[in-house]
Motif scaffolding. Structure first.
Motif, PDB file in Angstrom:
ATOM      1  N   MET A 172      31.006  38.902  47.255  1.00 30.48           N
ATOM      2  CA  MET A 172      31.126  39.738  46.062  1.00 30.48           C
ATOM      3  C   MET A 172      32.314  40.691  46.162  1.00 30.48           C
ATOM      4  N   LEU A 173      32.542  41.233  47.340  1.00 30.67           N
ATOM      5  CA  LEU A 173      33.697  42.117  47.516  1.00 30.67           C
ATOM      6  C   LEU A 173      34.996  41.345  47.308  1.00 30.67           C
ATOM      7  N   ASP A 174      35.080  40.151  47.893  1.00 30.95           N
ATOM      8  CA  ASP A 174      36.291  39.340  47.761  1.00 30.95           C
ATOM      9  C   ASP A 174      36.511  38.923  46.314  1.00 30.95           C
ATOM     10  N   PHE A 175      35.443  38.554  45.628  1.00 33.36           N
ATOM     11  CA  PHE A 175      35.585  38.088  44.257  1.00 33.36           C
ATOM     12  C   PHE A 175      36.051  39.204  43.330  1.00 33.36           C
ATOM     13  N   SER A 176      35.450  40.368  43.440  1.00 36.35           N
ATOM     14  CA  SER A 176      35.818  41.461  42.543  1.00 36.35           C
ATOM     15  C   SER A 176      37.231  41.971  42.835  1.00 36.35           C
ATOM     16  N   ARG A 177      37.590  42.035  44.117  1.00 38.52           N
ATOM     17  CA  ARG A 177      38.883  42.610  44.483  1.00 38.52           C
ATOM     18  C   ARG A 177      40.037  41.615  44.355  1.00 38.52           C
ATOM     19  N   ARG A 178      39.847  40.429  44.913  1.00 37.72           N
ATOM     20  CA  ARG A 178      40.947  39.466  44.970  1.00 37.72           C
ATOM     21  C   ARG A 178      40.935  38.497  43.792  1.00 37.72           C
ATOM     22  N   VAL A 179      39.813  37.782  43.601  1.00 37.93           N
ATOM     23  CA  VAL A 179      39.775  36.743  42.576  1.00 37.93           C
ATOM     24  C   VAL A 179      39.960  37.325  41.179  1.00 37.93           C
ATOM     25  N   CYS A 180      39.370  38.492  40.941  1.00 39.29           N
ATOM     26  CA  CYS A 180      39.500  39.130  39.620  1.00 39.29           C
ATOM     27  C   CYS A 180      40.605  40.192  39.605  1.00 39.29           C
ATOM     28  N   GLY A 181      40.460  41.200  40.464  1.00 35.51           N
ATOM     29  CA  GLY A 181      41.342  42.375  40.406  1.00 35.51           C
ATOM     30  C   GLY A 181      42.799  42.099  40.677  1.00 35.51           C
ATOM     31  N   GLU A 182      43.107  41.130  41.551  1.00 33.48           N
ATOM     32  CA  GLU A 182      44.499  40.846  41.907  1.00 33.48           C
ATOM     33  C   GLU A 182      45.088  39.675  41.117  1.00 33.48           C
ATOM     34  N   ARG A 183      44.325  39.145  40.181  1.00 30.27           N
ATOM     35  CA  ARG A 183      44.799  38.005  39.404  1.00 30.27           C
ATOM     36  C   ARG A 183      45.907  38.429  38.439  1.00 30.27           C
ATOM     37  N   ARG A 184      46.832  37.540  38.220  1.00 30.78           N
ATOM     38  CA  ARG A 184      47.935  37.798  37.298  1.00 30.78           C
ATOM     39  C   ARG A 184      47.853  36.825  36.118  1.00 30.78           C
ATOM     40  N   ALA A 185      48.570  37.117  35.080  1.00 37.69           N
ATOM     41  CA  ALA A 185      48.584  36.271  33.889  1.00 37.69           C
ATOM     42  C   ALA A 185      49.048  34.858  34.233  1.00 37.69           C
ATOM     43  N   SER A 186      48.580  33.905  33.461  1.00 40.35           N
ATOM     44  CA  SER A 186      48.935  32.509  33.671  1.00 40.35           C
ATOM     45  C   SER A 186      50.428  32.282  33.493  1.00 40.35           C
ATOM     46  N   ALA A 187      50.936  31.292  34.209  1.00 38.89           N
ATOM     47  CA  ALA A 187      52.348  30.932  34.046  1.00 38.89           C
ATOM     48  C   ALA A 187      52.611  30.425  32.641  1.00 38.89           C
ATOM     49  N   GLN A 188      51.585  29.935  31.977  1.00 38.08           N
ATOM     50  CA  GLN A 188      51.736  29.445  30.608  1.00 38.08           C
ATOM     51  C   GLN A 188      51.533  30.544  29.569  1.00 38.08           C
ATOM     52  N   CYS A 189      51.152  31.706  30.032  1.00 37.23           N
ATOM     53  CA  CYS A 189      50.899  32.820  29.112  1.00 37.23           C
ATOM     54  C   CYS A 189      52.217  33.286  28.489  1.00 37.23           C
ATOM     55  N   LEU A 190      52.119  33.826  27.298  1.00 42.62           N
ATOM     56  CA  LEU A 190      53.312  34.373  26.652  1.00 42.62           C
ATOM     57  C   LEU A 190      53.925  35.458  27.534  1.00 42.62           C
ATOM     58  N   LYS A 191      55.232  35.453  27.600  1.00 46.92           N
ATOM     59  CA  LYS A 191      55.919  36.443  28.429  1.00 46.92           C
ATOM     60  C   LYS A 191      55.907  37.815  27.773  1.00 46.92           C
ATOM     61  N   GLY A 192      56.275  38.799  28.580  1.00 47.54           N
ATOM     62  CA  GLY A 192      56.426  40.145  28.054  1.00 47.54           C
ATOM     63  C   GLY A 192      55.109  40.868  27.868  1.00 47.54           C
ATOM     64  N   VAL A 193      54.891  41.377  26.671  1.00 46.08           N
ATOM     65  CA  VAL A 193      53.748  42.246  26.387  1.00 46.08           C
ATOM     66  C   VAL A 193      52.431  41.520  26.635  1.00 46.08           C
ATOM     67  N   GLN A 194      52.317  40.261  26.194  1.00 49.10           N
ATOM     68  CA  GLN A 194      51.046  39.554  26.335  1.00 49.10           C
ATOM     69  C   GLN A 194      50.696  39.309  27.793  1.00 49.10           C
ATOM     70  N   ALA A 195      51.698  38.912  28.596  1.00 46.20           N
ATOM     71  CA  ALA A 195      51.445  38.675  30.011  1.00 46.20           C
ATOM     72  C   ALA A 195      50.977  39.950  30.691  1.00 46.20           C
ATOM     73  N   SER A 196      51.578  41.053  30.341  1.00 45.57           N
ATOM     74  CA  SER A 196      51.177  42.341  30.907  1.00 45.57           C
ATOM     75  C   SER A 196      49.762  42.705  30.494  1.00 45.57           C
ATOM     76  N   ALA A 197      49.421  42.426  29.237  1.00 46.03           N
ATOM     77  CA  ALA A 197      48.075  42.730  28.738  1.00 46.03           C
ATOM     78  C   ALA A 197      47.032  41.894  29.467  1.00 46.03           C
ATOM     79  N   CYS A 198      47.352  40.627  29.723  1.00 46.26           N
ATOM     80  CA  CYS A 198      46.402  39.756  30.418  1.00 46.26           C
ATOM     81  C   CYS A 198      46.200  40.206  31.857  1.00 46.26           C
TER      82      CYS A 198
END
Length: 281
Positions: A172-198
């Motif tokens: 649970m610690l690993d999932f909340s911190r790494r899998v969720c908290g450290e995740r970044r926007a998808s490479a297919q996500c819109l660049k700029g504002v949307q990627a930052s929002a995600c």
């Protein structure tokens, strides 16, 4: 030597529990149908499994283990179905599904040399506080029945309980911190504002997940809940949500595959082949 005789036949004394021997004879002649709608259904299965194991009745033993492993399962799909039923099933005689305490299943498994259910049983047992386990006063443990396995955690299982408990917290610690908290926007996500929002959305999700668990949380079901939480965040795009859902499922599958190794058991395929050789994965 004096031999007891009845109608010219030698008497063979049986020292099995009368109710279990009676159920076994009925199963031999009439077949058997296992259910899991009450505590008594488990005790019935326990008796059949004990005696079929004792008297080398392979077919009955396999039937009993197959049914037992539908609840205390060797598949992630079975785990999810068990949790879903537990959440939806009504209380029966003051007892919630699955109507039997993991300690009873654990001790029955040891009695009968059944290993395929052990990882799942220990996973669910680790959700119970250790002090409660030692007191053995849970309503499910205090039910009186001649076929009831021991309600005490064996000394040898204290280590396995501890290993699984620690593993569950680390998941649970690993999932909340790494899998969720450290995740970044998808490479297919819109660049700029949307990627930052995600990316910010994943950060918020990690914080929510970190606040949402308690020591009795089951991580595999809890991970599924993270997908629902993210679905409710309108700031995260559809692409990021879809990829997160897919990655969470892969993560859960990896966690499940490694579960036996946490307590020093071989992988699921070996356990299934040992106890359920005719049952496909």
């Amino acid at each position: 030597m004096d031999v007891d005789m009845v109608d010219g036949c030698q008497v063979v004394r049986m020292y099995d529990l009368p109710n279990e021997l009676s159920n076994l004879l009925k199963a031999i002649y009439d077949g058997v149908k296992f259910q899991d709608d009450s505590t008594n259904d488990f005790f019935f299965l326990a008796g059949i499994l004990r005696l079929s194991n004792k008297y080398f009745m392979t077919h009955l033993r396999s039937q009993a283990i197959s049914h037992l492993s539908q609840t205390w399962t060797h598949t992630l799909e079975g785990h999810d179905a068990m949790v879903e039923r537990a959440l939806k099933s009504p209380i029966t005689n003051g007892i919630s599904f699955p109507y039997v305490h993991p300690i009873h299943v654990l001790n029955l498994a040891h009695e009968t040399g059944t290993r395929v259910v052990l990882p799942s049983v220990l996973y669910f047992l680790s959700i119970y506080p250790f002090a409660d386990v030692l007191r053995a006063d849970h309503a499910k443990l205090t039910i009186a029945h001649p076929s009831k396995p021991s309600s005490q955690l064996a000394q040898a299982d204290v280590q396995n309980y501890t290993l699984m408990y620690q593993h569950r917290i680390e998941l649970m610690l690993d999932f909340s911190r790494r899998v969720c908290g450290e995740r970044r926007a998808s490479a297919q996500c819109l660049k700029g504002v949307q990627a930052s929002a995600c990316t910010q959305g994943f950060g918020r999700l990690g914080a929510r997940m970190a606040r949402s668990w308690v020591t009795r949380t089951g991580p595999l079901h809890w991970m599924l809940q993270s997908v629902k939480m993210l679905d409710g965040d309108g700031s995260v795009c559809a692409v990021c949500k879809r990829e997160f859902k897919e990655d969470v499922q892969r993560h859960r599958e990896a966690v499940w595959e490694k579960l036996p190794s946490v307590v020093g058991l071989p992988d699921w395929n070996v356990l299934v082949e040992s106890d359920l050789p005719k049952l496909p994965m």
